[in-house]
Design an enzyme around this catalytic site. Sequence first.
Site, PDB file in Angstrom:
ATOM      1  N   SER A 117      -5.266  37.799  -6.875  1.00 30.78           N
ATOM      2  CA  SER A 117      -4.190  38.127  -7.809  1.00 30.78           C
ATOM      3  C   SER A 117      -3.644  39.526  -7.541  1.00 30.78           C
ATOM      4  O   SER A 117      -4.392  40.422  -7.101  1.00 30.78           O
ATOM      5  CB  SER A 117      -4.760  38.075  -9.227  1.00 30.78           C
ATOM      6  OG  SER A 117      -3.889  38.667 -10.150  1.00 30.78           O
ATOM      7  N   TYR A 141     -10.771  41.235 -15.358  1.00 28.14           N
ATOM      8  CA  TYR A 141     -10.231  40.103 -14.597  1.00 28.14           C
ATOM      9  C   TYR A 141      -9.852  40.548 -13.176  1.00 28.14           C
ATOM     10  O   TYR A 141     -10.263  39.937 -12.176  1.00 28.14           O
ATOM     11  CB  TYR A 141      -9.012  39.512 -15.316  1.00 28.14           C
ATOM     12  CG  TYR A 141      -8.221  38.584 -14.433  1.00 28.14           C
ATOM     13  CD1 TYR A 141      -8.706  37.316 -14.125  1.00 28.14           C
ATOM     14  CD2 TYR A 141      -7.015  38.987 -13.852  1.00 28.14           C
ATOM     15  CE1 TYR A 141      -7.994  36.481 -13.274  1.00 28.14           C
ATOM     16  CE2 TYR A 141      -6.308  38.162 -13.011  1.00 28.14           C
ATOM     17  CZ  TYR A 141      -6.801  36.905 -12.721  1.00 28.14           C
ATOM     18  OH  TYR A 141      -6.107  36.094 -11.878  1.00 28.14           O
ATOM     19  N   LYS A 145     -11.473  39.581  -9.353  1.00 25.34           N
ATOM     20  CA  LYS A 145     -10.714  39.059  -8.210  1.00 25.34           C
ATOM     21  C   LYS A 145     -10.947  39.940  -6.975  1.00 25.34           C
ATOM     22  O   LYS A 145     -11.065  39.442  -5.851  1.00 25.34           O
ATOM     23  CB  LYS A 145      -9.228  38.961  -8.561  1.00 25.34           C
ATOM     24  CG  LYS A 145      -8.921  37.818  -9.504  1.00 25.34           C
ATOM     25  CD  LYS A 145      -9.176  36.463  -8.836  1.00 25.34           C
ATOM     26  CE  LYS A 145      -9.150  35.298  -9.772  1.00 25.34           C
ATOM     27  NZ  LYS A 145      -9.475  34.017  -9.114  1.00 25.34           N
TER      28      LYS A 145
HETATM   29  C1  WQD Z   1       5.289  39.930 -17.603  1.00 29.31           C
HETATM   30  C2  WQD Z   1       6.063  41.037 -18.282  1.00 29.31           C
HETATM   31  C3  WQD Z   1       5.072  41.860 -20.298  1.00 29.31           C
HETATM   32  C4  WQD Z   1       5.869  38.393 -22.860  1.00 29.31           C
HETATM   33  C5  WQD Z   1      -0.329  38.604 -16.047  1.00 29.31           C
HETATM   34  C6  WQD Z   1      -1.720  39.074 -15.737  1.00 29.31           C
HETATM   35  C7  WQD Z   1      -1.957  38.999 -14.272  1.00 29.31           C
HETATM   36  C8  WQD Z   1      -1.691  37.594 -13.755  1.00 29.31           C
HETATM   37  C9  WQD Z   1      -0.344  37.110 -14.176  1.00 29.31           C
HETATM   38  C10 WQD Z   1      -3.314  35.889 -13.680  1.00 29.31           C
HETATM   39  C11 WQD Z   1       5.160  42.165 -18.818  1.00 29.31           C
HETATM   40  C12 WQD Z   1       6.424  41.273 -20.561  1.00 29.31           C
HETATM   41  C13 WQD Z   1       5.736  39.259 -21.794  1.00 29.31           C
HETATM   42  C14 WQD Z   1       6.817  38.663 -23.893  1.00 29.31           C
HETATM   43  C15 WQD Z   1       7.437  40.676 -22.715  1.00 29.31           C
HETATM   44  N1  WQD Z   1      -2.673  36.730 -14.307  1.00 29.31           N
HETATM   45  N2  WQD Z   1       6.513  40.383 -21.731  1.00 29.31           N
HETATM   46  N3  WQD Z   1       7.573  39.809 -23.759  1.00 29.31           N
HETATM   47  O1  WQD Z   1       1.275  40.880 -17.363  1.00 29.31           O
HETATM   48  O2  WQD Z   1       2.719  40.769 -15.292  1.00 29.31           O
HETATM   49  O3  WQD Z   1       0.631  39.448 -15.408  1.00 29.31           O
HETATM   50  O4  WQD Z   1      -0.170  37.275 -15.579  1.00 29.31           O
HETATM   51  O5  WQD Z   1      -3.742  35.240 -12.972  1.00 29.31           O
HETATM   52  O6  WQD Z   1      -3.249  39.387 -14.032  1.00 29.31           O
HETATM   53  O7  WQD Z   1      -1.877  40.398 -16.211  1.00 29.31           O
HETATM   54  O8  WQD Z   1       2.550  38.745 -16.729  1.00 29.31           O
HETATM   55  O9  WQD Z   1       3.966  37.110 -17.866  1.00 29.31           O
HETATM   56  O10 WQD Z   1       2.199  38.331 -19.212  1.00 29.31           O
HETATM   57  O11 WQD Z   1       4.213  39.566 -18.447  1.00 29.31           O
HETATM   58  O12 WQD Z   1       8.140  41.707 -22.682  1.00 29.31           O
HETATM   59  O13 WQD Z   1       6.996  37.937 -24.881  1.00 29.31           O
HETATM   60  O14 WQD Z   1       6.700  40.494 -19.439  1.00 29.31           O
HETATM   61  O15 WQD Z   1       4.868  42.986 -21.115  1.00 29.31           O
HETATM   62  O16 WQD Z   1       5.835  43.369 -18.628  1.00 29.31           O
HETATM   63  P1  WQD Z   1       1.802  40.092 -16.238  1.00 29.31           P
HETATM   64  P2  WQD Z   1       3.197  38.346 -18.108  1.00 29.31           P
END
Ligand code: WQD
Length: 327
Positions: A117, A141, A145
């Site tokens: 990841s 997490y 990885k």
């Molecule tokens: C993306 C952006 C949020 C929801 C995560 C894990 C990572 C990997 C993939 C696993 C961020 C913003 C989100 C909302 C928002 N996991 N957001 N409003 O955090 O980049 O990655 O998933 O295998 O390890 O950390 O992905 O989709 O959660 O968020 O503003 O309602 O969208 O703050 O900036 P992230 P995400």
Amino acid sequence: MTWLITGGAGYIGAHVVRALTAAGEQTVVYDDLSTGSAARVPDGVPLVTGSTLDGERIARALADHEVTGVVHLAAKKQAGESVARPLRYYRENVEGLRVLLDAVTAADVASFVFSSSAAVYGMPDVELVTEDTPCLPMSPYGETKLAGEWLVRATGRATGLATASLRYFNVAGAASPDLADPGVSNLIPMVFERLTEHAPPRVFGADYDTPDGTCVRDYIHVADLAEAHVAAAQVLRSRPGRDLTLNIGRGEGVSVREMIDRVTAVTGHDLAPVTAPRRPGDPARVVASADRALTELPWKPRHDVQDMIRSAWEGWLRLHPEAAARP
Ligand code: WQD
């Protein structure tokens, strides 16, 4: 040649199984069905229900199906949850991998593809993240990885197992509505959920040091990600002893605000987003340099963000028909 796909009944795994099958490979799924679903395993593909912590069961599955390659996706994947439950994440993601590798190296398996990841990078302070960008994971997490990559590489060096660690960036979309991610733990489905409730989507932090103040990510269609596994599997088979670590992204940054605008356009729900507090631990920008994968693999991503949102929305409507916007 048969590939065993751990986590093959999950969202990404089910896409990997289909992509391998479409490429003419034999597959068998190994999944504990804790979050995966047997309904996602295609007809004709055997499903062995078991945990990666159960070495005997894995050994039997490898022997029964004459497995020569493994794609390992079975893992816990919620970065937030891992902060509260680190022992569970280390047990499932690191100990589960160790047990699996123990069985793999005792069997007639030549190739191993590991699901890693972008979380291994933590908060990278660069425009484009290369595989040589320092790995400083911010959550248990991400740590599991990174430790997993070390375990995989060390095992490959010691035994000659050909290995690839694929560092996924932000995975989205679906190859068909029935394969969409049923969870609501990522941006696109979280926005869908808000729109379905007629609530404004939330932007977690609008004061980041980015062009529009919101976080920037690199989104990759799950069908393209699945194709990267097929390409890696085939490269490993043709080059025994190979050891690859590759970013799997598109190299294109998209901000949260841009993403929400596109989601509202695709769904027809025109609700202006509201700014909510930052989410702890969110890096401002994580965008891949995809150059190494493009060079090392016979692969390139074919789907854009629009495809990801459109296909994810079709999957969402299947589970939430009430979400359809009224004209
Ligand atoms: C993306 C952006 C949020 C929801 C995560 C894990 C990572 C990997 C993939 C696993 C961020 C913003 C989100 C909302 C928002 N996991 N957001 N409003 O955090 O980049 O990655 O998933 O295998 O390890 O950390 O992905 O989709 O959660 O968020 O503003 O309602 O969208 O703050 O900036 P992230 P995400």
